[in-house]
Enzyme design. Structure first.
Site, PDB file in Angstrom:
ATOM      1  N   HIS A  81       7.267   0.388  -2.840  1.00  0.00           N
ATOM      2  CA  HIS A  81       7.184  -0.669  -1.829  1.00  0.00           C
ATOM      3  C   HIS A  81       7.179  -0.079  -0.414  1.00  0.00           C
ATOM      4  CE1 HIS A  81       8.752  -2.774  -5.456  1.00  0.00           C
ATOM      5  NE2 HIS A  81       7.820  -3.627  -5.077  1.00  0.00           N
ATOM      6  N   SER A  95       4.505  -7.827  -6.199  1.00  0.00           N
ATOM      7  CA  SER A  95       5.382  -7.698  -5.034  1.00  0.00           C
ATOM      8  C   SER A  95       4.696  -6.986  -3.863  1.00  0.00           C
ATOM      9  CB  SER A  95       6.637  -6.936  -5.422  1.00  0.00           C
ATOM     10  OG  SER A  95       6.287  -5.658  -5.907  1.00  0.00           O
ATOM     11  N   ASP A 114      12.942   4.039  -3.433  1.00  0.00           N
ATOM     12  CA  ASP A 114      11.820   3.203  -3.878  1.00  0.00           C
ATOM     13  C   ASP A 114      10.565   3.716  -3.170  1.00  0.00           C
ATOM     14  OD1 ASP A 114       9.827   1.271  -4.095  1.00  0.00           O
ATOM     15  OD2 ASP A 114      11.216  -0.415  -3.979  1.00  0.00           O
TER      16      ASP A 114
END
Ligand SMILES: *[C@@H]1O[C@H](CO)[C@@H](O)[C@H](O)[C@H]1NC(C)=O
Ligand SMILES: *[C@@H]1O[C@H](CO)[C@@H](O)[C@H](O)[C@H]1NC(C)=O
Ligand SMILES: *[C@@H]1O[C@H](CO)[C@@H](O)[C@H](O)[C@H]1NC(C)=O
Ligand SMILES: *[C@@H]1O[C@H](CO)[C@@H](O)[C@H](O)[C@H]1NC(C)=O
Ligand SMILES: *[C@@H]1O[C@H](CO)[C@@H](O)[C@H](O)[C@H]1NC(C)=O
Length: 387
Positions: free
Chosen positions: A363, A155, A360
């Site tokens: 990311h 990702s 998070d």
């Protein structure tokens, strides 16, 4: 240990990178604990992309582009662009905005998702010994004419792909560009250039049990190996995986036509005590980059050495290493934090109020840090065009 034996006529080994990761690459283990429920909770492990040339690059450039486009070229040939500092530059950055890029996914649109500070968008990477060239979308598109540029990985790599699409798309008129999603892939196409920029989901870059684009395990993520059934610690497993990849490169890449880059680990900021001793938070509420020289605990010297050794031993393929780990390590402010989604839904107000469980710190927001990775990539591609 959680070995999953695949049904296969040949014996296969699954050596769990994950459990081993808990020992050596702390960020992977913690990522799992924190983001167990996350839809796209793929941790950054290793990633690369390759760039396929359809026709002669120099030829294309000399015939296809006006000379004046090249006047502002910066020479990075003898310069380590990965050593430098972050400078405040709200004039030249960000290179696009959330509003100007229709292809951004809501996982990364931090402003729209309620992030109060815009500062993370205004930093420019300044190498010590040279300047990065200004990103010129038309020039890159011209270089990519009749070619494919493919980002392969997890990702994190996908965010870099999204960033590249945003960087390029504004110079292409509507109706002349498209973004297509097919399982395991995202493909951006620039019609007039016959150029495609692609993302391919392969979180370990070698065969693994996480290769399905949506149905991939997180907790028991492991890679497959054809020898026997054994477990290895992470350094050994990493080395074997990279060696498998290196063998593939040597047998499959045509260096005359294909260019390979390897992006180093994307760091995380899961524990604020790393840069602020005594504190017990994470990346939430961080508004500025780290100013002093800094190495996070996730930045493994062993892993770096394996990358260097493996790539040095390559005989026929040249791999360009984009060593973005250190410069990214400083950007504790650039993560999506609580201004993101989980399981396809934006975090609720209650979840946002609970950064300990919901931030998070793996990311990154866009526009943001991954744009810098692409500016550096751009600098390399432009450089190549001159050689
Ligand atoms: C850019 O940053 C400077 C220094 O912080 C500030 O004074 C100025 O208002 C900012 N400009 C914009 C357009 O945000
Ligand atoms: C279009 O690009 C592809 C590579 O993506 C290439 O194989 C093909 O030859 C190109 N078409 C033309 C007409 O050049
Ligand atoms: C997901 O993958 C697992 C393991 O391969 C399989 O058993 C399961 O049926 C799959 N689920 C879906 C919805 O495809
Ligand atoms: C991992 O295993 C290898 C081979 O068994 C060993 O040489 C190495 O010291 C181990 N590394 C760690 C960090 O345990
Ligand atoms: C990346 O850069 C750091 C710091 O300069 C260095 O220690 C590390 O070995 C490099 N990693 C690779 C894979 O080249």
């Amino acid at each position: 240990m959680t070995n999953i034996i695949q049904s296969s006529s040949t014996r296969r080994i699954q050596y769990s990178i994950l459990r081993a990761a808990l020992a050596s690459i702390l960020l992977l283990g913690a990522a799992r604990l924190l983001f167990d429920e996350l839809k796209n909770d793929d941790e950054s492990f290793l990633w690369r992309f390759w760039w396929q040339q359809g026709s002669g690059l120099n030829e294309r450039i000399s015939t296809g582009t006006a000379d004046k486009d090249f006047e502002d070229e910066e020479d990075i040939e003898d310069c380590n662009v990965f050593e430098g500092k972050w400078v405040w530059d709200n004039v030249s950055h960000p290179l696009y905005t959330e509003e100007s890029c229709p292809f951004l996914v809501k996982q990364v649109t931090c402003q729209r998702n309620g992030r109060p500070d815009p500062y993370y968008q205004f930093w420019r990477w300044q190498p010590n010994e040279c300047n990065l060239p200004r990103f010129n979308a038309r020039k890159l598109l011209e270089m990519l004419r009749n070619k494919r540029m493919m980002f392969v990985g997890d990702s994190i790599q996908r965010t870099q792909f999204d960033s590249m699409v945003c960087l390029l798309q504004s110079s292409i008129p509507n109706g002349k560009k498209s973004l297509q999603k097919v399982p395991s892939k995202k493909i951006f196409h620039a019609q007039d250039y016959n150029a495609s920029i692609e993302f391919y989901w392969a979180p370990f870059i070698v065969e693994s049990n996480s290769d399905h684009s949506t149905n991939h395990t997180v907790v028991k993520r492991s890679i497959t190996h054809p020898d026997d059934v054994r477990e290895y610690n992470v350094t050994t497993a990493y080395k074997m995986a990279l060696q498998t990849w290196a063998n593939w490169l040597e047998s499959s890449i045509n260096s005359q036509k294909q260019k390979v880059f390897f992006m180093t680990l994307s760091p995380t900021h899961l524990w604020s005590w790393e840069w602020n001793p005594g504190s017990d938070g994470n990346c939430f509420g961080e508004f500025y980059p780290i100013k002093v020289p800094y190495w996070g605990v996730g930045t493994s010297i062993d892993i770096s050495r394996i990358v260097q050794d493996t790539l040095r031993e390559l005989k026929v393929t040249y791999v360009n290493v984009l060593n973005i780990t250190q410069l990214s390590d400083l950007r504790k402010d650039a993560h999506t934090s609580v201004y993101t989604e989980r399981k396809g839904k934006l975090l609720t107000k209650e979840q946002r109020a609970d950064p300990t469980n919901f931030a998070d710190c793996i990311h990154w927001c866009l526009p943001g840090l991954p744009d810098t990775w692409n500016e550096i990539l751009y600098a390399h591609l432009i450089q190549e065009a001159w050689i």
